[in-house]
Design an enzyme around this catalytic site. Structure first.
Site, PDB file in Angstrom:
ATOM      1  CB  ILE A  22     -21.672 -12.239 -25.614  1.00  0.00           C
ATOM      2  CG1 ILE A  22     -22.200 -14.002 -25.507  1.00  0.00           C
ATOM      3  CG2 ILE A  22     -20.767 -12.236 -26.787  1.00  0.00           C
ATOM      4  CD1 ILE A  22     -22.355 -14.945 -26.603  1.00  0.00           C
ATOM      5  CE  LYS A  23     -22.973 -15.856 -20.417  1.00  0.00           C
ATOM      6  NZ  LYS A  23     -21.977 -16.226 -21.004  1.00  0.00           N
ATOM      7  CG  ASN A  24     -28.164  -9.302 -19.865  1.00  0.00           C
ATOM      8  OD1 ASN A  24     -28.171 -10.054 -21.169  1.00  0.00           O
ATOM      9  ND2 ASN A  24     -29.237  -9.568 -18.739  1.00  0.00           N
TER      10      ASN A  24
END
Length: 392
Positions: free
Chosen positions: A188-190
């Site tokens: 779910i990171k950038n």
């Protein structure tokens, strides 16, 4: 992805894929090069070019990045690492993994990040490292105390798990060469690799140490070992390489990152505008022109009541994070951290991911109906709170 399958405000966070990732993975599968191969090295080069740095060292996760960076810096038993309690538990677990002790430090209530003054107030004779957490993607500026830290032999290792793509001035985070910087490329990171991480070293010697540690302490690469009857293990190491499958995802994500950062900034601004009519609602401060935001948070005095109410309305709110110094596993290092403890009772993370639309964000705001016990929203910069007033 069909419209009905699109993640919306029911999810607090969700991975975002652009489409070509599946074909990139298929090519790796067809080649049969699943482990750490040339595609991983290409991903390292591309990340280094994107950040404007000489080198980048890919590893298996953000936690592995922190652990490897601590090992490469020689941090171990008898050492203390200054770290904010307001972070994911992985930050602390990496410190414990090298045998060091966390020295929890308080935060600035407005940003939920450490400041240079708070860091220096915690320095002792045992301090070997400082690990600022770039919470929500925000930069942390320790330049004012960097000379004093250097004189004391204290290294700075940035936990930039939330901050890939963010800037500090004209430079991307990781490009300042004043700290070893650790990124996470989790789901779910950038930017996601599915799972993965990256360490941005300050020197070529540090890069060499990081590469040896992530490959079980071996001197030879996989290709070099194929052409010899033996190999050498010169130091302690772990199997922390990033696979070609994960790197292939990362390469696609990196190609599309300009769109990702624009989307995330626009979503944060849309939240800011949608919540503005709610008197007393103050978002946790983010310089969205510099940061690529990873979270969108408010502070609410009766947070648990609001959390349950919004969850009952199918709004995917969350809490990032319960303070680590209150966790059972870390009670040996408990200390009084008033600002962190207050924030831990009040912070609420609103749904924030690239699948959201302005309509989703309006729904989050308009679903904040007054529960039976009216909550209050705490202004992060003011001691007084006013009631949470609702959109019509």
């Amino acid at each position: 992805m069909t419209a009905s399958a699109r993640p919306d405000a029911r999810r607090n966070a969700s991975p975002y894929l652009y489409g070509p990732e599946a074909a990139a993975i298929a090519r790796v599968l067809q080649d049969g090069q699943y482990g750490h191969t040339g595609i991983t090295e290409e991903f390292e080069r591309r990340v280094a070019d994107f950040l404007g740095v000489p080198d980048a060292v890919a590893v298996a996760s953000g936690t592995a990045a922190l652990h490897t960076a601590l090992l490469a810096a020689g941090i171990g038993p008898g050492h203390e690492v200054i770290v904010p309690s307001m972070t994911f538990c992985a930050t602390v677990q990496a410190i414990l993994a090298v045998g060091a002790s966390p020295c929890f430090v308080d935060i600035d209530p407005a940003t939920l990040c450490v400041s240079d003054q708070l860091v220096m107030s915690a320095v002792t004779d045992k301090t070997a490292a400082v690990m600022p957490v770039l919470f929500g993607g925000q930069p942390v500026d320790l330049s004012a105390v960097r000379e004093e830290l250097d004189e004391r032999g204290i290294v700075v290792i940035e936990d930039a798990a939330h901050a890939f793509g963010s800037r500090q001035g004209a430079r991307r985070i990781g490009a300042g060469r004043m700290a070893t910087t650790c990124f996470s490329f989790g789901p779910i990171k950038n930017l996601t690799c599915g799972q993965g991480g990256m360490v941005i070293p300050r020197t070529p010697a540090e890069a060499d140490a990081l590469r040896r540690i992530r490959l079980l302490g071996m001197v030879q690469s996989q290709g070099e070992r194929a052409n010899t009857t033996t190999y050498r293990v010169n130091t302690f190491g772990l199997r922390y390489q990033l696979s070609g499958l994960n790197a292939a995802i990362g390469l696609v994500q990196l190609e599309a990152f300009q769109a990702a950062e624009a989307t995330r900034r626009n979503l944060w601004r849309t939240y800011r505008d949608a919540l503005a009519p709610l008197d007393g609602v103050t978002l946790v401060d983010v310089d969205v022109d510099q940061a690529v935001p990873h979270l969108c948070q408010v502070r609410i005095r009766q947070r648990d009541t609001v959390f349950a109410d919004l969850r009952s309305r199918d709004i995917g709110v969350g809490v990032h994070y319960p303070p680590n110094h209150t966790q059972p596993a870390f009670t040996a290092w408990h200390r009084s951290l008033p600002a962190t403890e207050q924030a831990g009772q009040e912070i609420l993370s609103l749904p924030f991911h690239q699948h959201l639309t302005p309509t989703d964000i309006d729904r989050v705001a308009s679903s904040s109906n007054r529960p039976s016990s009216p909550p209050e929203v705490r202004d992060a910069q003011a001691p007084d709170c006013v009631p949470w007033k609702l959109l019509p």
